[in-house]
Motif scaffolding. Structure first.
Motif, PDB file in Angstrom:
ATOM      1  N   GLY A   1       0.392  -2.525  -1.753  1.00  0.00           N
ATOM      2  CA  GLY A   1       0.646  -1.605  -0.632  1.00  0.00           C
ATOM      3  C   GLY A   1       0.351  -0.169  -1.017  1.00  0.00           C
ATOM      4  O   GLY A   1       1.097   0.745  -0.678  1.00  0.00           O
TER       5      GLY A   1
ATOM      6  N   PHE B   1      -0.845   2.749  -0.245  1.00  0.00           N
ATOM      7  CA  PHE B   1      -1.283   3.680   0.797  1.00  0.00           C
ATOM      8  C   PHE B   1      -0.450   4.940   0.634  1.00  0.00           C
ATOM      9  O   PHE B   1       0.759   4.921   0.874  1.00  0.00           O
ATOM     10  CB  PHE B   1      -1.097   3.052   2.185  1.00  0.00           C
ATOM     11  CG  PHE B   1      -1.923   1.808   2.362  1.00  0.00           C
ATOM     12  CD1 PHE B   1      -3.275   1.900   2.675  1.00  0.00           C
ATOM     13  CD2 PHE B   1      -1.370   0.553   2.165  1.00  0.00           C
ATOM     14  CE1 PHE B   1      -4.058   0.758   2.812  1.00  0.00           C
ATOM     15  CE2 PHE B   1      -2.144  -0.592   2.293  1.00  0.00           C
ATOM     16  CZ  PHE B   1      -3.492  -0.485   2.616  1.00  0.00           C
TER      17      PHE B   1
ATOM     18  N   THR C   1       1.219   8.688   0.944  1.00  0.00           N
ATOM     19  CA  THR C   1       1.644   9.609   1.996  1.00  0.00           C
ATOM     20  C   THR C   1       0.873  10.910   1.795  1.00  0.00           C
ATOM     21  O   THR C   1       1.012  11.562   0.757  1.00  0.00           O
ATOM     22  CB  THR C   1       3.156   9.888   1.864  1.00  0.00           C
ATOM     23  OG1 THR C   1       3.823   8.646   1.641  1.00  0.00           O
ATOM     24  CG2 THR C   1       3.710  10.547   3.113  1.00  0.00           C
TER      25      THR C   1
ATOM     26  N   ASP D   1      11.672   8.301  -7.269  1.00  0.00           N
ATOM     27  CA  ASP D   1      10.824   7.480  -6.395  1.00  0.00           C
ATOM     28  C   ASP D   1      10.407   6.236  -7.184  1.00  0.00           C
ATOM     29  O   ASP D   1       9.583   6.319  -8.097  1.00  0.00           O
ATOM     30  CB  ASP D   1       9.578   8.275  -5.938  1.00  0.00           C
ATOM     31  CG  ASP D   1       8.701   7.449  -4.979  1.00  0.00           C
ATOM     32  OD1 ASP D   1       8.952   6.240  -4.814  1.00  0.00           O
ATOM     33  OD2 ASP D   1       7.756   8.036  -4.396  1.00  0.00           O
TER      34      ASP D   1
ATOM     35  N   PHE E   1       8.597   3.822  -6.315  1.00  0.00           N
ATOM     36  CA  PHE E   1       7.230   3.394  -5.954  1.00  0.00           C
ATOM     37  C   PHE E   1       6.389   4.665  -5.864  1.00  0.00           C
ATOM     38  O   PHE E   1       5.900   5.038  -4.791  1.00  0.00           O
ATOM     39  CB  PHE E   1       7.252   2.644  -4.614  1.00  0.00           C
ATOM     40  CG  PHE E   1       8.199   1.462  -4.608  1.00  0.00           C
ATOM     41  CD1 PHE E   1       7.778   0.219  -5.078  1.00  0.00           C
ATOM     42  CD2 PHE E   1       9.514   1.586  -4.154  1.00  0.00           C
ATOM     43  CE1 PHE E   1       8.638  -0.870  -5.091  1.00  0.00           C
ATOM     44  CE2 PHE E   1      10.386   0.499  -4.161  1.00  0.00           C
ATOM     45  CZ  PHE E   1       9.948  -0.731  -4.633  1.00  0.00           C
TER      46      PHE E   1
ATOM     47  N   ASP F   1       6.287   3.206 -11.365  1.00  0.00           N
ATOM     48  CA  ASP F   1       5.272   2.516 -10.565  1.00  0.00           C
ATOM     49  C   ASP F   1       4.788   1.317 -11.363  1.00  0.00           C
ATOM     50  O   ASP F   1       4.680   1.397 -12.594  1.00  0.00           O
ATOM     51  CB  ASP F   1       4.081   3.430 -10.222  1.00  0.00           C
ATOM     52  CG  ASP F   1       3.309   2.917  -9.007  1.00  0.00           C
ATOM     53  OD1 ASP F   1       3.444   3.519  -7.923  1.00  0.00           O
ATOM     54  OD2 ASP F   1       2.599   1.893  -9.133  1.00  0.00           O
ATOM     55  N   ILE F   2       4.489   0.252 -10.666  1.00  0.00           N
ATOM     56  CA  ILE F   2       4.009  -0.957 -11.353  1.00  0.00           C
ATOM     57  C   ILE F   2       2.631  -0.700 -11.965  1.00  0.00           C
ATOM     58  O   ILE F   2       2.244  -1.342 -12.939  1.00  0.00           O
ATOM     59  CB  ILE F   2       3.994  -2.171 -10.398  1.00  0.00           C
ATOM     60  CG1 ILE F   2       3.943  -3.469 -11.196  1.00  0.00           C
ATOM     61  CG2 ILE F   2       2.820  -2.107  -9.420  1.00  0.00           C
ATOM     62  CD1 ILE F   2       4.723  -4.577 -10.608  1.00  0.00           C
TER      63      ILE F   2
ATOM     64  N   ASN G   1       7.495  -0.094 -14.072  1.00  0.00           N
ATOM     65  CA  ASN G   1       8.700  -0.850 -13.710  1.00  0.00           C
ATOM     66  C   ASN G   1       8.383  -1.674 -12.479  1.00  0.00           C
ATOM     67  O   ASN G   1       7.724  -1.183 -11.560  1.00  0.00           O
ATOM     68  CB  ASN G   1       9.851   0.117 -13.391  1.00  0.00           C
ATOM     69  CG  ASN G   1      11.129  -0.629 -13.039  1.00  0.00           C
ATOM     70  OD1 ASN G   1      11.676  -1.369 -13.870  1.00  0.00           O
ATOM     71  ND2 ASN G   1      11.612  -0.475 -11.805  1.00  0.00           N
ATOM     72  N   ASP G   2       8.854  -2.918 -12.437  1.00  0.00           N
ATOM     73  CA  ASP G   2       8.724  -3.704 -11.218  1.00  0.00           C
ATOM     74  C   ASP G   2       9.947  -3.415 -10.352  1.00  0.00           C
ATOM     75  O   ASP G   2      10.999  -4.051 -10.495  1.00  0.00           O
ATOM     76  CB  ASP G   2       8.610  -5.200 -11.537  1.00  0.00           C
ATOM     77  CG  ASP G   2       8.332  -6.007 -10.271  1.00  0.00           C
ATOM     78  OD1 ASP G   2       8.515  -5.451  -9.159  1.00  0.00           O
ATOM     79  OD2 ASP G   2       7.924  -7.177 -10.383  1.00  0.00           O
ATOM     80  N   SER G   3       9.796  -2.458  -9.467  1.00  0.00           N
ATOM     81  CA  SER G   3      10.930  -2.007  -8.654  1.00  0.00           C
ATOM     82  C   SER G   3      11.266  -2.981  -7.533  1.00  0.00           C
ATOM     83  O   SER G   3      12.256  -2.785  -6.822  1.00  0.00           O
ATOM     84  CB  SER G   3      10.647  -0.613  -8.081  1.00  0.00           C
ATOM     85  OG  SER G   3      10.392   0.293  -9.137  1.00  0.00           O
TER      86      SER G   3
ATOM     87  N   ASN H   1       8.335   5.770  -0.413  1.00  0.00           N
ATOM     88  CA  ASN H   1       7.534   5.085   0.596  1.00  0.00           C
ATOM     89  C   ASN H   1       7.121   3.779  -0.072  1.00  0.00           C
ATOM     90  O   ASN H   1       6.158   3.739  -0.819  1.00  0.00           O
ATOM     91  CB  ASN H   1       6.318   5.954   0.947  1.00  0.00           C
ATOM     92  CG  ASN H   1       5.283   5.204   1.746  1.00  0.00           C
ATOM     93  OD1 ASN H   1       5.594   4.222   2.410  1.00  0.00           O
ATOM     94  ND2 ASN H   1       4.043   5.643   1.668  1.00  0.00           N
TER      95      ASN H   1
HETATM   96  C1  LIG Z   1       2.945   2.953  -0.316  1.00  0.00           C
HETATM   97  S1  LIG Z   1       2.550   3.464  -1.950  1.00  0.00           S
HETATM   98  C2  LIG Z   1       3.557   4.886  -2.025  1.00  0.00           C
HETATM   99  C3  LIG Z   1       3.228   5.863  -3.066  1.00  0.00           C
HETATM  100  C4  LIG Z   1       3.955   7.206  -2.926  1.00  0.00           C
HETATM  101  N1  LIG Z   1       5.392   7.019  -2.950  1.00  0.00           N
HETATM  102  C5  LIG Z   1       3.538   7.901  -1.649  1.00  0.00           C
HETATM  103  O1  LIG Z   1       4.279   7.899  -0.682  1.00  0.00           O
HETATM  104  O2  LIG Z   1       2.426   8.457  -1.600  1.00  0.00           O
HETATM  105  C6  LIG Z   1       3.429   2.236  -2.857  1.00  0.00           C
HETATM  106  C7  LIG Z   1       3.365   2.378  -4.356  1.00  0.00           C
HETATM  107  O3  LIG Z   1       4.228   1.369  -4.895  1.00  0.00           O
HETATM  108  C8  LIG Z   1       3.613   0.824  -6.048  1.00  0.00           C
HETATM  109  N2  LIG Z   1       4.146  -0.530  -6.217  1.00  0.00           N
HETATM  110  C9  LIG Z   1       3.783  -1.662  -5.559  1.00  0.00           C
HETATM  111  N3  LIG Z   1       4.510  -2.695  -5.982  1.00  0.00           N
HETATM  112  C10 LIG Z   1       5.380  -2.208  -6.902  1.00  0.00           C
HETATM  113  C11 LIG Z   1       6.413  -2.784  -7.682  1.00  0.00           C
HETATM  114  N4  LIG Z   1       6.679  -4.107  -7.604  1.00  0.00           N
HETATM  115  N5  LIG Z   1       7.113  -1.989  -8.505  1.00  0.00           N
HETATM  116  C12 LIG Z   1       6.824  -0.661  -8.599  1.00  0.00           C
HETATM  117  N6  LIG Z   1       5.850  -0.056  -7.918  1.00  0.00           N
HETATM  118  C13 LIG Z   1       5.139  -0.821  -7.059  1.00  0.00           C
HETATM  119  C14 LIG Z   1       2.133   0.882  -5.765  1.00  0.00           C
HETATM  120  O4  LIG Z   1       1.391   0.882  -6.987  1.00  0.00           O
HETATM  121  C15 LIG Z   1       2.008   2.195  -4.971  1.00  0.00           C
HETATM  122  O5  LIG Z   1       1.719   3.257  -5.832  1.00  0.00           O
END
Ligand SMILES: C[S@@+](CC[C@H](N)C(=O)[O-])C[C@H]1O[C@@H](n2cnc3c(N)ncnc32)[C@H](O)[C@@H]1O
Length: 350
Positions: A30, A32, A34, A66, A68, A90-91, A99-101, A116
């Motif tokens: 995901g 995408f 912001t 944050d 993610f 971030d993964i 970290n796998d959040s 986000n």
């Molecule tokens: C929608 S983006 C948001 C990034 C940022 N917070 C923003 O708003 O611009 C989601 C982020 O979550 C990270 N992500 C996806 N799965 C994840 C997980 N299991 N654990 C940690 N981060 C993860 C992705 O690599 C990505 O950078």
């Protein structure tokens, strides 16, 4: 047995077996970002100021996490606006600890979470050919990754501000800790037009009625807005849906042209081909109302449309799901789900 599609092959036509190649990593995570700061509007700022004050009043440093974090844009804006400490995971790693959040969000400092999270529905993961990457997350009973992500965040912080799909409003996700929602009109992201909102959660002890704003304009409490949906037409079965020779037409989605809104119509005034109605039709269909005579139908259509339009005005359209972008007049397109349609029909008959 169905042939397993290679990772990243998105099915675009079942009949023709057509697939296109997509970026499997981007879709499954995901990713995408912001790119617009209008999410940090006045109601959200007031909520964050309160959360930071709560932190400092018990001797903690005001801080934001944050889980993610992506390119860290949300954290950058918050550091600039409030001068707070920031951290992220971030993964994908990059500038953040990996970290796998979606499993756990470590939050030793008790930071306010602002995020986000990734959005990905279980059925989209299958259609887009990335199911093998994310299947383990869905095994826990969630139908979209944002729900799992939000649960993980709420489990590890008292205060959570999350940018979520607008469908959060109509979802069954528990809303007891919800304090403020701001539905964002306009685009927050460059590479997807998903309608979004900002949801602010506090600890159960301080969360209020869930005040709903459209951008910065207060609309009312979430409970009051949702009351407009009524009981979901669970009073008998006054209408049969998806009946090709039904005497009432239902355009259950706003047309993109801005001139063809959601509407109940006499079948003879509806130009949708009857042959296209299927048991699974959800946007254009015909209905049958066995209790009404032909002579009663025009009056019913008028009452149903009046009720529909008063619900739209009273709820500022928020009880209808967003549907694929905006109309030509700039208003967000909406879809009438059949549960609410049943409620409107039941009330228009009585
Ligand atoms: C929608 S983006 C948001 C990034 C940022 N917070 C923003 O708003 O611009 C989601 C982020 O979550 C990270 N992500 C996806 N799965 C994840 C997980 N299991 N654990 C940690 N981060 C993860 C992705 O690599 C990505 O950078």
């Amino acid at each position: 047995m169905a042939k397993r599609r290679p990772v990243g092959e998105m099915l675009v036509s079942v009949q023709l077996g057509r697939v296109v190649q997509i970026d499997a990593e981007k879709v499954s995570r995901g990713t995408f970002f912001t790119t617009d700061d209008r999410w940090l509007n006045q109601p959200v700022k007031e909520f964050l100021s309160f959360a930071f004050l709560e932190q400092t009043s018990v001797g903690k440093t005001a801080s934001v996490l944050d889980p993610f974090a992506g390119d860290g844009h949300l954290l950058e804006v918050l550091a600039e606006t409030y001068g707070v400490e920031t951290s992220g995971y971030d993964i994908a790693g990059g500038q953040w600890p990996v970290n796998d959040s979606l499993k756990k969000v470590p939050n030793p400092q008790g930071s306010v979470i602002v995020t986000n999270p990734p959005y990905l529905a279980n059925h989209s993961a299958k259609r887009k050919g990335v199911n093998s990457i994310v299947a383990s997350y869905f095994k826990q009973g969630y139908d979209n990754l944002w729900k799992l992500a939000l649960d993980r965040c709420l489990a590890s912080a008292d205060y959570v501000v999350a940018i979520l799909p607008e469908t959060f409003l109509l979802s069954t996700f528990p809303k007891d800790r919800l304090a403020v929602i701001s539905v964002i009109e306009g685009q927050l992201f460059d590479d997807t037009d998903a309608p979004a909102l900002v949801a602010c959660f506090g600890p159960a002890s301080v969360s209020g009625a869930g005040s709903v704003f459209i951008n910065e304009r207060l609309i009312g409490s979430l409970a009051r807005i949702m009351e407009c949906r009524g009981k979901g037409g669970r009073r008998g079965k006054p209408a049969h849906f998806n009946i090709p020779d039904g005497r009432i037409g239902l355009r259950a989605v706003d047309g993109a042209d801005g001139n063809t809104p959601i509407e109940f119509l006499l079948a003879e005034d509806f130009d949708y081909p009857r042959s296209r109605v299927k048991v699974s039709s959800r946007l254009m269909t015909y209905l049958e109302l066995p209790t009404l005579t032909d002579a009663e139908l025009p009056g019913f259509v008028i009452r149903a449309n009046q009720l529909l339009n008063s619900i739209r005005v009273e709820s500022h359209d928020l009880v209808l799901a967003p549907f694929k972008g905006n109309m030509k007049n700039g208003r967000r397109r909406r879809r009438l789900d059949y549960e609410l349609a049943r409620e409107i029909i039941a009330r228009s008959l009585s």
